[in-house]
Enzyme design. Structure first.
Site, short mmCIF file in Angstrom:
data_model
loop_
_atom_site.label_atom_id
_atom_site.label_comp_id
_atom_site.label_asym_id
_atom_site.label_seq_id
_atom_site.Cartn_x
_atom_site.Cartn_y
_atom_site.Cartn_z
N LYS A 187 0.86 -1.18 -0.01
CA LYS A 187 -0.22 0.10 -0.13
C LYS A 187 0.54 1.18 0.05
O LYS A 187 1.27 2.06 0.94
CB LYS A 187 -0.48 0.34 1.36
CG LYS A 187 -1.59 0.61 0.85
CD LYS A 187 -2.18 2.26 1.38
CE LYS A 187 -1.43 3.09 2.65
NZ LYS A 187 -1.19 4.98 1.98
N GLY A 240 7.38 5.23 8.17
CA GLY A 240 6.19 6.67 8.02
C GLY A 240 7.09 7.43 9.02
O GLY A 240 7.54 6.67 9.88
N SER A 241 5.79 8.33 9.37
CA SER A 241 6.25 9.02 10.54
C SER A 241 5.69 8.29 12.22
O SER A 241 4.92 7.33 12.00
CB SER A 241 5.27 10.44 10.63
OG SER A 241 3.72 9.70 10.66
N GLY A 245 2.58 5.69 13.20
CA GLY A 245 3.19 4.16 13.63
C GLY A 245 2.58 3.81 14.52
O GLY A 245 2.13 2.93 14.93
N GLU A 262 9.70 0.97 11.21
CA GLU A 262 10.32 2.43 9.96
C GLU A 262 10.16 3.58 10.79
O GLU A 262 9.64 4.21 9.45
CB GLU A 262 11.36 1.89 8.98
CG GLU A 262 11.27 0.26 8.90
CD GLU A 262 13.19 0.85 9.29
OE1 GLU A 262 13.62 0.91 10.33
OE2 GLU A 262 13.85 -1.28 9.77
N CYS A 296 15.10 10.06 6.46
CA CYS A 296 14.77 9.11 7.49
C CYS A 296 16.38 9.33 8.60
O CYS A 296 15.87 10.33 9.71
CB CYS A 296 13.93 8.25 7.82
SG CYS A 296 14.89 7.11 7.33
P1 NAD Z 1 2.99 9.78 7.61
O1 NAD Z 1 3.02 8.60 8.62
O2 NAD Z 1 2.46 10.85 6.74
O3 NAD Z 1 2.85 8.55 5.77
C1 NAD Z 1 2.91 7.15 5.93
C2 NAD Z 1 1.95 5.73 5.30
O4 NAD Z 1 1.20 5.70 6.41
C3 NAD Z 1 1.12 6.15 4.24
O5 NAD Z 1 0.96 5.71 3.10
C4 NAD Z 1 -0.35 6.73 4.61
O6 NAD Z 1 -1.54 6.42 3.72
C5 NAD Z 1 -0.18 5.86 5.39
N1 NAD Z 1 -1.18 6.08 7.12
C6 NAD Z 1 -2.24 7.00 6.99
N2 NAD Z 1 -2.98 6.46 8.48
C7 NAD Z 1 -2.86 5.08 8.79
C8 NAD Z 1 -3.03 4.89 9.74
N3 NAD Z 1 -4.38 5.04 10.03
N4 NAD Z 1 -2.77 3.36 9.28
C9 NAD Z 1 -2.09 2.84 8.61
N5 NAD Z 1 -1.00 3.26 7.74
C10 NAD Z 1 -1.58 4.72 7.54
O7 NAD Z 1 4.65 9.51 6.59
P2 NAD Z 1 5.26 9.74 5.57
O8 NAD Z 1 4.68 11.40 5.38
O9 NAD Z 1 4.69 8.60 4.72
O10 NAD Z 1 6.57 9.39 5.26
C11 NAD Z 1 7.78 10.70 5.61
C12 NAD Z 1 8.25 9.87 7.50
O11 NAD Z 1 9.06 8.40 6.94
C13 NAD Z 1 9.37 10.55 8.73
O12 NAD Z 1 9.20 10.42 9.78
C14 NAD Z 1 10.13 9.92 7.77
O13 NAD Z 1 11.40 9.90 8.66
C15 NAD Z 1 10.00 8.44 8.34
N6 NAD Z 1 10.62 7.74 7.47
C16 NAD Z 1 11.60 6.44 7.37
C17 NAD Z 1 12.23 5.70 7.04
C18 NAD Z 1 13.11 4.48 7.96
O14 NAD Z 1 13.43 3.10 7.34
N7 NAD Z 1 13.37 4.47 9.27
C19 NAD Z 1 12.85 5.71 5.91
C20 NAD Z 1 12.51 6.72 5.44
C21 NAD Z 1 10.90 7.50 6.11
#
Ligand code: NAD
Length: 491
Positions: A187, A240-241, A245, A262, A296
């Site tokens: 997704k 993601g964030s 998470g 992650e 990240c």
């Molecule tokens: P985000 O949390 O806004 O979104 C991530 C995903 O989660 C999207 O696909 C979104 O549709 C989905 N989502 C939203 N609500 C949800 C829910 N309730 N349940 C399940 N899925 C849901 O993050 P973003 O802006 O896409 O990514 C940026 C973040 O990712 C930054 O914090 C960055 O540091 C982190 N990141 C981490 C790594 C790592 O490996 N540690 C790598 C790259 C980016």
């Protein structure tokens, strides 16, 4: 006139499909704001269909029973497929993700090599580990017992990758999941699903059975929620964030599925006093220009001794001013492209404002480049004399902003580096490797690079504290996608 945007379809059970509602949405090029693609806007029912396909492929299909040799062969086929379509991947990375040529090595070349590395690891992984033979007293008398720890695939995986290094992040999930024999539903982020759809085209050409790999895309958070709550999914791998998470973990707890997170970072690079500041400046300033700071694990806090603070800041801003050309990443000379969306730029600008308000020195940047009227551009921004309790030092900005923080001595540097709710990465710049290693072991972060050396192929990757749970990369990746089973028998 701009060319009409290309329409994409999703990939479910080995077939290309539209959203069941027929809905679509357009993706903008962040540098030009023109549409680069029209993608399906899936419904929860579409997601359920994809989960059903992955479940069936796992429960009834041949893939989980395949040999490591077969899995390695498919992983190499996919690596070859990306290699063949490399220019198409490059085009989409540039147009839909604002990816600058400076980052193409890690955005495009490294993921291909990573897939080949996972093929190699599939062959080397000990799926069956024989354990020491035991003599035990059974109810009917003494018994000699042989046993093994057997690594089964974890099952159906819900993959929620992100948009900033899209191919790299997806391959870090796809590689170990295929190496262990899992099936999956991807997704992708609503901000950038095209790379996963291109990946599906490559997968379709490989010998992977239909249903093992599915991609469902759409704008709504409901899709991720369906995947996370579904009783038919065994594991979620989320990138993601931190705030999302936490929601994922909470929702996944209802079915006690495995959760791999992650998340974000606020990593610190420590520059020790023996290190040449002119040599250190380009790396120290890199979050202000490398993929517009949207990484990240970038070292967005730079720690330097108070005596050398001003000299470092001068070197960093001098480097940025002479090196960084801002503009459309389609131009190979561009160093700093746009951030992904207008709302993300506004959020970064609020952080810059808070840095000013809290008394940090704005050394360069801080605004939008006047000459670029279209696109989500921001100037490379350096703050100096930052205190670690300021918002810009504590929260992840995810934009081209770096903060320089003075320290008193080595212990103070370690204390500042660890004074964070995050714990993803860290860096040490020193000519004294023994001293740097000793400091590295005191940092509460999932990774530390010394003098920017980084092993992206075989190292574990993941976070301490709120930067995540679990490890991708190397053999650790294969463990994440396995369930360990104990099997014992009478010798
Ligand atoms: P985000 O949390 O806004 O979104 C991530 C995903 O989660 C999207 O696909 C979104 O549709 C989905 N989502 C939203 N609500 C949800 C829910 N309730 N349940 C399940 N899925 C849901 O993050 P973003 O802006 O896409 O990514 C940026 C973040 O990712 C930054 O914090 C960055 O540091 C982190 N990141 C981490 C790594 C790592 O490996 N540690 C790598 C790259 C980016």
């Amino acid at each position: 006139m701009a060319a009409p945007a290309h329409s994409y379809r999703m990939y479910i059970d080995g077939k290309w499909t539209d959203a069941s509602s027929g809905a679509t949405y357009a993706l903008p090029n962040p540098a030009t704001e023109e549409s680069v693609g029209i993608v399906p806007d899936a419904t929860r029912e579409d997601m359920q269909r994809a989960i059903g396909a992955a479940r069936k492929a796992f429960d009834e299909g041949p893939w989980p029973k395949s040999t490591p040799q077969e899995r390695a062969r498919v992983l190499n086929q996919i690596a070859d497929g990306i290699e063949r379509r490399k220019e198409k991947f490059r085009e989409v990375l540039i147009a839909a993700h604002g990816v600058e040529y400076l980052t193409h090595q890690v955005q495009l070349e490294v993921p291909i090599t990573l897939l080949r590395t996972y093929a190699e690891l599939a062959l080397r992984f000990e799926f069956e580990q024989l354990l020491p033979v035991q003599s035990v007293q059974g109810p009917m008398g003494p018994m000699v017992v042989s046993s093994m720890a057997y690594h089964q695939p974890v099952g159906v995986c819900g993959m929620i990758p992100t948009w900033n290094f899209p191919l790299f992040v997806s391959v870090q999930k796809l590689g170990p999941a295929l190496a262990t024999g899992c099936s999956m539903v991807f997704k992708p982020s609503p901000l950038g699903p095209l790379i996963d759809l291109l990946l599906a085209e490559v997968v379709e050409e490989s010998d992977l059975p239909a249903g093992v790999y599915n991609v469902v895309c759409g704008e709504s958070a409901e899709l991720g929620i369906e995947l996370t709550e579904s009783p038919y999914v065994d594991k979620i791998s989320f990138t993601g964030s931190v705030s999302t998470g936490k929601r994922v973990m909470e929702a996944a707890s209802r079915t006690l599925k495995r959760v791999h997170l992650e998340l974000g970072g606020k990593s610190a690079a420590i520059i020790l006093d023996d290190y040449d500041l002119r040599a250190g400046a380009p790396g120290a300033a890199s979050p202000a220009y490398f993929h517009a700071g949207q990484g990240c694990a970038m070292h967005t806090r730079v720690l330097v001794s108070r005596e050398r603070h001003d000299e470092l800041v001068e070197n960093m801003s001098g480097f940025v001013k002479s090196f960084v050309k801002i503009g459309d990443p389609a131009d190979p000379k561009t160093i700093l492209g746009p951030v992904i969306r207008g709302e993300r730029r506004e959020s970064i600008e609020r952080y810059i404002e808070s840095g000013r308000e809290q008394g940090a020195d704005l050394v360069c940047g801080g605004g939008r480049p006047a000459e670029l009227s279209k696109g989500y551009f921001l100037e490379p921004t350096i703050f100096a004399n930052v205190k670690n309790d300021m918002k810009i030092a504590q929260e992840e900005i995810f934009g081209p902003v770096v903060s320089v923080i003075p320290f008193e001595d080595e212990d103070d540097a370690v204390r500042i580096a660890n004074d964070s709710s995050y714990g993803l990465s860290g860096g040490i710049l020193s000519n004294d490797t023994t001293r740097a290693l000793a400091i590295a072991k005191r940092l509460r972060t999932g990774g530390v690079t010394i003098n920017n050396a980084n092993n992206l192929l075989y190292s574990p990757f993941g976070g301490f504290k709120e930067s995540g749970i679990g490890r991708e990369g190397g053999m650790w990746g294969l463990h994440e996608y396995s369930e360990v089973q104990a099997i014992s028998w009478k010798a």
